[in-house]
Write a protein that holds these residues in place. Structure first.
Motif, PDB file in Angstrom:
ATOM      1  N   TYR A 250     -51.594 -77.099  60.248  1.00  0.00           N
ATOM      2  CA  TYR A 250     -51.801 -77.831  61.490  1.00  0.00           C
ATOM      3  C   TYR A 250     -52.738 -79.006  61.271  1.00  0.00           C
ATOM      4  N   ARG A 251     -53.821 -78.789  60.501  1.00  0.00           N
ATOM      5  CA  ARG A 251     -54.757 -79.865  60.188  1.00  0.00           C
ATOM      6  C   ARG A 251     -54.092 -80.931  59.342  1.00  0.00           C
ATOM      7  N   TYR A 252     -53.403 -80.473  58.295  1.00  0.00           N
ATOM      8  CA  TYR A 252     -52.803 -81.405  57.347  1.00  0.00           C
ATOM      9  C   TYR A 252     -51.705 -82.233  57.983  1.00  0.00           C
ATOM     10  N   LEU A 253     -51.132 -81.691  59.030  1.00  0.00           N
ATOM     11  CA  LEU A 253     -50.120 -82.453  59.739  1.00  0.00           C
ATOM     12  C   LEU A 253     -50.737 -83.762  60.206  1.00  0.00           C
ATOM     13  N   PHE A 254     -51.899 -83.678  60.787  1.00  0.00           N
ATOM     14  CA  PHE A 254     -52.577 -84.878  61.258  1.00  0.00           C
ATOM     15  C   PHE A 254     -53.060 -85.725  60.079  1.00  0.00           C
ATOM     16  N   VAL A 255     -53.614 -85.053  59.075  1.00  0.00           N
ATOM     17  CA  VAL A 255     -54.095 -85.793  57.906  1.00  0.00           C
ATOM     18  C   VAL A 255     -52.962 -86.627  57.319  1.00  0.00           C
ATOM     19  N   SER A 256     -51.781 -86.012  57.173  1.00  0.00           N
ATOM     20  CA  SER A 256     -50.706 -86.760  56.521  1.00  0.00           C
ATOM     21  C   SER A 256     -50.178 -87.856  57.433  1.00  0.00           C
ATOM     22  N   ILE A 257     -50.137 -87.602  58.720  1.00  0.00           N
ATOM     23  CA  ILE A 257     -49.691 -88.663  59.629  1.00  0.00           C
ATOM     24  C   ILE A 257     -50.621 -89.869  59.521  1.00  0.00           C
ATOM     25  N   HIS A 258     -51.930 -89.603  59.488  1.00  0.00           N
ATOM     26  CA  HIS A 258     -52.863 -90.729  59.411  1.00  0.00           C
ATOM     27  C   HIS A 258     -52.723 -91.478  58.099  1.00  0.00           C
ATOM     28  N   GLU A 259     -52.508 -90.727  57.025  1.00  0.00           N
ATOM     29  CA  GLU A 259     -52.384 -91.365  55.720  1.00  0.00           C
ATOM     30  C   GLU A 259     -51.125 -92.231  55.682  1.00  0.00           C
ATOM     31  N   ILE A 260     -50.052 -91.713  56.241  1.00  0.00           N
ATOM     32  CA  ILE A 260     -48.807 -92.493  56.267  1.00  0.00           C
ATOM     33  C   ILE A 260     -49.008 -93.751  57.106  1.00  0.00           C
ATOM     34  N   GLN A 261     -49.682 -93.591  58.232  1.00  0.00           N
ATOM     35  CA  GLN A 261     -49.956 -94.748  59.074  1.00  0.00           C
ATOM     36  C   GLN A 261     -50.723 -95.808  58.299  1.00  0.00           C
ATOM     37  N   LYS A 262     -51.728 -95.359  57.522  1.00  0.00           N
ATOM     38  CA  LYS A 262     -52.532 -96.310  56.759  1.00  0.00           C
ATOM     39  C   LYS A 262     -51.683 -97.090  55.781  1.00  0.00           C
ATOM     40  N   VAL A 263     -50.836 -96.382  55.060  1.00  0.00           N
ATOM     41  CA  VAL A 263     -49.994 -97.063  54.077  1.00  0.00           C
ATOM     42  C   VAL A 263     -49.101 -98.089  54.774  1.00  0.00           C
ATOM     43  N   LEU A 264     -48.551 -97.714  55.900  1.00  0.00           N
ATOM     44  CA  LEU A 264     -47.633 -98.624  56.576  1.00  0.00           C
ATOM     45  C   LEU A 264     -48.351 -99.837  57.157  1.00  0.00           C
ATOM     46  N   ILE A 265     -49.564 -99.615  57.672  1.00  0.00           N
ATOM     47  CA  ILE A 265     -50.365-100.746  58.165  1.00  0.00           C
ATOM     48  C   ILE A 265     -50.632-101.694  57.012  1.00  0.00           C
TER      49      ILE A 265
ATOM     50  N   LEU B 249     -52.112 -77.951  48.185  1.00  0.00           N
ATOM     51  CA  LEU B 249     -50.743 -78.388  47.926  1.00  0.00           C
ATOM     52  C   LEU B 249     -49.773 -77.688  48.869  1.00  0.00           C
ATOM     53  N   MET B 250     -49.970 -76.390  49.006  1.00  0.00           N
ATOM     54  CA  MET B 250     -49.098 -75.613  49.885  1.00  0.00           C
ATOM     55  C   MET B 250     -49.270 -76.079  51.327  1.00  0.00           C
ATOM     56  N   GLY B 251     -50.528 -76.268  51.739  1.00  0.00           N
ATOM     57  CA  GLY B 251     -50.789 -76.730  53.105  1.00  0.00           C
ATOM     58  C   GLY B 251     -50.151 -78.078  53.358  1.00  0.00           C
ATOM     59  N   LEU B 252     -50.280 -78.963  52.394  1.00  0.00           N
ATOM     60  CA  LEU B 252     -49.761 -80.316  52.593  1.00  0.00           C
ATOM     61  C   LEU B 252     -48.242 -80.336  52.638  1.00  0.00           C
TER      62      LEU B 252
ATOM     63  N   ILE C 259     -47.015 -92.631  48.855  1.00  0.00           N
ATOM     64  CA  ILE C 259     -47.470 -91.939  50.066  1.00  0.00           C
ATOM     65  C   ILE C 259     -47.729 -90.477  49.743  1.00  0.00           C
ATOM     66  N   PHE C 260     -46.816 -89.877  49.014  1.00  0.00           N
ATOM     67  CA  PHE C 260     -46.946 -88.450  48.746  1.00  0.00           C
ATOM     68  C   PHE C 260     -48.179 -88.142  47.905  1.00  0.00           C
ATOM     69  N   ILE C 261     -48.354 -88.859  46.807  1.00  0.00           N
ATOM     70  CA  ILE C 261     -49.465 -88.528  45.919  1.00  0.00           C
ATOM     71  C   ILE C 261     -50.794 -88.865  46.591  1.00  0.00           C
ATOM     72  N   ARG C 262     -50.788 -89.947  47.345  1.00  0.00           N
ATOM     73  CA  ARG C 262     -52.000 -90.336  48.051  1.00  0.00           C
ATOM     74  C   ARG C 262     -52.375 -89.300  49.090  1.00  0.00           C
ATOM     75  N   THR C 263     -51.378 -88.873  49.831  1.00  0.00           N
ATOM     76  CA  THR C 263     -51.636 -87.872  50.854  1.00  0.00           C
ATOM     77  C   THR C 263     -52.104 -86.583  50.205  1.00  0.00           C
ATOM     78  N   TYR C 264     -51.503 -86.250  49.076  1.00  0.00           N
ATOM     79  CA  TYR C 264     -51.945 -85.026  48.406  1.00  0.00           C
ATOM     80  C   TYR C 264     -53.409 -85.140  47.998  1.00  0.00           C
ATOM     81  N   GLU C 265     -53.763 -86.293  47.418  1.00  0.00           N
ATOM     82  CA  GLU C 265     -55.144 -86.422  46.962  1.00  0.00           C
ATOM     83  C   GLU C 265     -56.118 -86.480  48.134  1.00  0.00           C
ATOM     84  N   ARG C 266     -55.678 -87.079  49.236  1.00  0.00           N
ATOM     85  CA  ARG C 266     -56.520 -87.033  50.440  1.00  0.00           C
ATOM     86  C   ARG C 266     -56.699 -85.583  50.885  1.00  0.00           C
ATOM     87  N   SER C 267     -55.603 -84.830  50.861  1.00  0.00           N
ATOM     88  CA  SER C 267     -55.720 -83.468  51.372  1.00  0.00           C
ATOM     89  C   SER C 267     -56.583 -82.609  50.455  1.00  0.00           C
ATOM     90  N   GLU C 268     -56.606 -82.945  49.175  1.00  0.00           N
ATOM     91  CA  GLU C 268     -57.536 -82.247  48.283  1.00  0.00           C
ATOM     92  C   GLU C 268     -58.981 -82.489  48.711  1.00  0.00           C
TER      93      GLU C 268
END
Ligand SMILES: Nc1ncnc2c1ncn2[C@@H]1O[C@H](COP(=O)(O)OP(=O)(O)OP(=O)(O)O)[C@@H](O)[C@H]1O
Ligand SMILES: Nc1ncnc2c1ncn2[C@@H]1O[C@H](COP(=O)(O)OP(=O)(O)OP(=O)(O)O)[C@@H](O)[C@H]1O
Ligand SMILES: [Mg+2]
Ligand SMILES: [Mg+2]
Lengths: 270, 282, 228, 282
Positions: A173-188, C42-45, A216-225
């Motif tokens: 649920y948290r990462y859903l928002f994290v990834s949306i924001h990261e995608i938004q950043k890349v697109l901006i 990774l799983m969460g993301l 987007i994917f690798i960036r979002t992954y590293e952000r989520s880390e």
């Protein structure tokens, strides 16, 4: 621009998550019922509807979600807009049923070569399916609208879902928002330095889209880390096994169960 | 011809959540100026910058840049004359390597490949990030990211350069070289707009200051005037620089008349002061 | 492909739930205690990303909707058991937050997307890995993802077809309709999965070291030793 | 008992991409100290901070915090006594509302609900972000985000507080109040470690400075010594503050012996100087 449309979907989806929380904070009937009881009743209502073969009973049953929605201070509009889509598709896919069911003709249209006949049985099968789907979707929607995400997690805990799975739920649920924001950043970022849009689709542009997706994917992954680090440093732990207590059944819950069963019973007996 | 390059007229803006970020702001920026936006956190500086770059559109009022409204359809094309650096470098960088990111803008503008290469090589060495050339931007230190995002705007050689908090997170040597680069560009004719909290760098960053607070314009004026206007600074939640603080003290004691704002002027002033003092007493 | 409530017959509901519950128990036992620092984010993301991807769905003929499933990526990158749990989380969230996919149909949806859609690609890639020793990996990832999507769609079609008279159409209509529609999505799924696996292999091979499907690749092994 | 709260011994670290961020660094931080990490961009400050917080583990060498090695097994014990603020606020904030984010840590530490409420209310007013309480953190201005992320760590009242670039992007009033808050906490016994480029704030932020560059330790010493050590500053790519610059000039002219580092000391010095000057000349 397919990317933009899908982005809008994403953001709107996230927005509606927040909306769910909003309605669940209102003080209405369903909001005050034990979530587990709500789940059980919803399951019961949906399953029961599968056994009802008659159109008039099904139509009568549809009053239940409407009444519950009013009693729970859930705006009828919210319920209706949220339950419009799936029944609409159900209707679309079962349109042919109107014509291919054999029986007494109700309508006849002649288009020169074609001769289309709508039968009474066809209309009945069509309506039974669509109305039942609406009833099911409406019941589920009420459950969703009256239960926030936190209550949902508590409910999972109370039916003994392993805590690691629950932690994964909240992480997702948290990462859903994290990834949306990261995608938004890349697109901006891309938008800000794109002065000329090229609309042609060729191998080159596909390769670019692929590269963008990869970034987007690798960036979002590293952000989520890193977000995970922050969560950890403030106490998040996947293996945390604190049992949340099962919310006790109260008179109100029992009353609710009893009344719904009685109403259903009456409907079936009638 | 009118020499106002940016005209902001009665602009109001609120974010989707309902936050009222700007409540009617008007000002102009003239060609060739160096202007700073000052104001406390959340006062609307970044919002103004996004509006000026045409990445957001005003709710009410209008913004004209290069005599074209930011809402007009051809503004996307016009944006190539305008370079913007976001406050958050993650909003600026989106490719897989630093060099790709720096070259994205010029390539998109169809600048011939040899020139693109030349420009990017030049900017890399100017900002001092040659060694990062092939690294993915999202794996740099925060300050390195900031430097790369500065490079992505500078490489475009725009007529109007808008920078949101450019010196934050930079080390002091990089900050100095950035300030020098901006001043060079300004001498060559680039109009520079910065938003900043870095009052120490202010005297060198800007000739004119625009102060916003709570989405409204509080005042504007020459940098040296604003830095001494302790009433305005106070209302805007700002502080004078340490040099100004020091000399203000001397001023209240009646030792000096006007307050210097840079270290160099300060030195001069002090030496003068000592001399007169010595002279007077002898 | 999320089957809503009111589409499946009680018999199908019971059968699908029975199969799914067995898999849930096995998957949970396999995953428990094995998730480490690198695997959890990774799983969460991935769960979050494919949850979002599933929201972008488009209506198709056949009574349901088409969208990226993500089962292949989850199964290959996380390993099939963790992938199955991930997909379950996605489907439960879809049902409980958006009403996308029904409660009574949850068993069927997990069976299609979380078991068939996850295990099939994982096994295809695993089997190939043994045979060709790591060459042309991404091609097999593509094929695995495509096959996973189409098979999941066929399973959904079969469940609907067997649900007459609650559902309107029989096997002869439902199965081909679903399979044809999802072969288009399957191609996109294949490309997306290959891109994701490719970029992880290139940039972060260390995070793949827990995937039972990919951990034997030389690049992954090297990265694993490097971080130890 | 040993009073070193953090011991960093010959620590090396490299990121997965192969970047060598630290090449053997050793130092100690004693209980109750205020220490600053200084160094140019990309020198390894943030990496050191993540290592000290136990969020990364060294490749070689070891780090002991509270007499425990920072391995993942000991992390549970560590995190209750240690608060960290990331350089990028977007890494730090992950819930849907500011208040939720601030209360996340204390709740996880199983602090009773009334106290959680009390603490969060206190910290909100201290940092001056009460009005943001119910806003989603990702929809704030950058400086506002930074303030919220400071609040999420301060609310934990940890024994050891590690802050990465805490003053960047803050307006000057907020910066002042943050510095005061940190000093208050330090007086009450909290050990404070900051990484910073803000040399102007340095005299108030830290008693001792550790200088890193290119992943190695360059030197350490009392703040006032380091600020005057132009050779060290030069090698580390740093600059003295404007006050120090001004007085260094006076020193080279033989007018003063020791250089003050704060505005207040500067004032005193100047007045003294004038007086002696006047006296001497009369
Ligand atoms: N994406 C957003 N959604 C909603 N509100 C926003 C968003 N971004 C900023 N705001 C709000 O708009 C107002 C102005 O924000 P803005 O970012 O322009 O401030 P700022 O002057 O740049 O501050 P800072 O010095 O912190 O960078 C603030 O109240 C802020 O909370
Ligand atoms: N996630 C990452 N992956 C790979 N390399 C990284 C990563 N983060 C930082 N680095 C590299 O490690 C080195 C040290 O970075 P670090 O973030 O510790 O610098 P810093 O001193 O905090 O710099 P700044 O003043 O810019 O914040 C730099 O060379 C940087 O490029
Ligand atoms: Mg800003
Ligand atoms: Mg750093």
């Amino acid at each position: 621009m397919p990317l933009k449309t899908s982005l809008r979907d994403l953001v709107e989806g996230a927005e509606s998550l927040v909306y769910v929380e909003d309605l669940s904070n209102k003080k209405g009937l369903l909001q005050s019922i034990n979530p587990l009881v709500k789940l059980a009743i919803t399951l019961f209502m949906i399953s029961a509807s599968l056994f009802v073969p008659s159109l008039s009973y099904l139509a009568l049953m549809c009053v239940i979600p409407i009444v519950l929605s009013l009693a729970s201070k859930i705006p009828l509009r919210a319920l209706l807009t949220r339950t419009a889509l799936i029944p609409f598709f159900a209707a679309v896919i079962s349109l042919p049923i109107l014509f291919i069911t054999s029986g007494a003709p109700a309508l006849n249209a002649n288009f020169g070569l074609f001769n289309l006949t709508v039968t009474i049985e066809g209309i009945q099968r069509f309506l039974i399916f669509t109305v039942r789907v609406w009833f099911c979707v409406a019941s589920l929607t009420l459950l969703i609208l009256s239960m926030g995400f936190t209550a949902f997690l508590k409910m999972l805990a109370s039916i003994r879902v392993p805590s690691i799975v629950i932690q994964l739920f909240s992480l997702t649920y948290r990462y859903l928002f994290v990834s949306i924001h990261e995608i938004q950043k890349v697109l901006i970022a891309k938008e800000a330095r794109t002065y000329i849009n090229r609309h042609t689709i060729n191998l080159e542009s596909l390769r670019h889209s692929g590269a963008l997706l990869a970034t987007i994917f690798i960036r979002t992954y590293e952000r989520s880390e890193r977000v995970y680090m922050a969560m950890k440093s403030r106490g998040f732990d996947v293996n945390n096994t604190n049992k949340s207590s099962i919310p006790p059944l109260r008179k109100k819950d029992l009353l609710f169960v009893a009344s719904t069963t009685v109403i259903f019973g009456l409907l079936v007996v009638l | 011809m009118d020499d106002a390059i940016v005209k902001v007229k009665e602009v109001q803006f609120s974010y989707p959540g309902g936050v009222n970020a700007l409540r009617g702001v008007s000002f102009e920026i003239r060609r060739g100026e160096k202007v700073a936006l000052l104001g406390p956190n959340g006062s609307g500086k970044s919002t103004l910058i996004l509006l000026m770059a045409g990445l957001l559109t005003p709710k009410k009022g209008e913004i004209t840049v290069f005599d074209e409204k930011t809402t007009s359809k051809n503004f996307q094309k016009l944006r190539q004359r305008l370079g913007i650096v976001f406050q958050d470098p993650d909003d600026q960088l989106f490719t897989q390597s630093v060099i790709e990111d720096i070259e994205y803008g010029p390539r998109n503008l169809k600048i011939p490949e040899p020139e693109v290469k030349e420009r990017s090589a030049h900017i890399l060495s100017k900002i001092g990030i040659q060694h990062l050339e092939n690294r993915p931007p999202h794996r740099l230190s925060f300050g390195e990211k900031k430097k790369v995002s500065l490079a992505t705007a500078l490489v475009l050689k725009p007529e109007l350069l808008i920078l949101d908090e450019p010196t934050a997170n930079l080390d002091l040597v990089s900050r100095r070289s950035l300030i020098d680069t901006l001043n060079e560009l300004n001498c060559e004719g680039t109009t520079v707009v910065v938003s900043t909290h870095d009052v120490e760098a202010l005297p060198e960053l800007a000739d004119r200051v625009i102060v916003v607070s709570h989405g409204s314009l509080l005042g504007e004026g020459a940098t040296s005037d604003v830095l001494q206007d302790s009433k305005l600074l106070d209302v805007a939640g700002l502080e004078p620089t340490s040099i100004v603080k020091l000399f203000l003290k001397l001023k209240t004691m009646g030792l000096i008349q006007d307050v210097p704002i840079t270290v160099k002027d300060g030195e001069k002033k002090l030496l003068e002061l000592m001399k007169t003092k010595t002279e007077r007493t002898t | 492909m999320h089957i809503p409530d009111g589409f499946l017959s009680p018999q199908i509901i019971i059968i699908t739930f029975a199969i799914t519950i067995i898999f849930w128990i096995i998957a949970f036992k396999r995953v428990k205690g094995r998730l480490d620092e690198r695997q959890v984010p990774l799983m969460g993301l991935l769960t979050a990303l494919f949850f979002a991807a599933q929201m972008m769905n488009y209506p198709i003929v056949g009574g349901t909707t088409a969208h990226l499933l993500g089962g292949a990526a989850l199964g290959i990158i996380l390993g099939p058991f963790a992938g199955c749990i991930s997909m379950t989380i996605i489907l439960v969230l879809q049902a409980f937050l958006f009403g996308d996919g029904g409660l009574t149909a949850l068993g069927a949806n997990v069976l299609n997307m979380g078991i068939i859609g996850v295990f099939v690609p994982a096994f295809i890639v695993l089997a190939f890995n043994k045979i060709t020793k790591g060459k042309g990996l991404l091609v097999w990832v593509f094929i695995g993802a495509f096959a996973g999507d189409v098979l999941a769609a066929i399973a959904a079609g079969a469940e609907l077809g067997f649900s007459q008279p609650v559902f309107q159409y029989g096997l002869n209509v439902a199965v081909p309709a679903m399979a044809i529609n999802h072969s288009v999505i399957g191609v996109i799924e294949g490309v997306v999965t290959a891109v994701l696996v490719g970029v992880l292999l290139k940039l972060r091979p260390d995070v793949l070291s827990k995937s039972s499907v990919l951990k034997s690749l030389p690049a992954v092994k090297a990265a694993q030793e490097n971080t130890e």
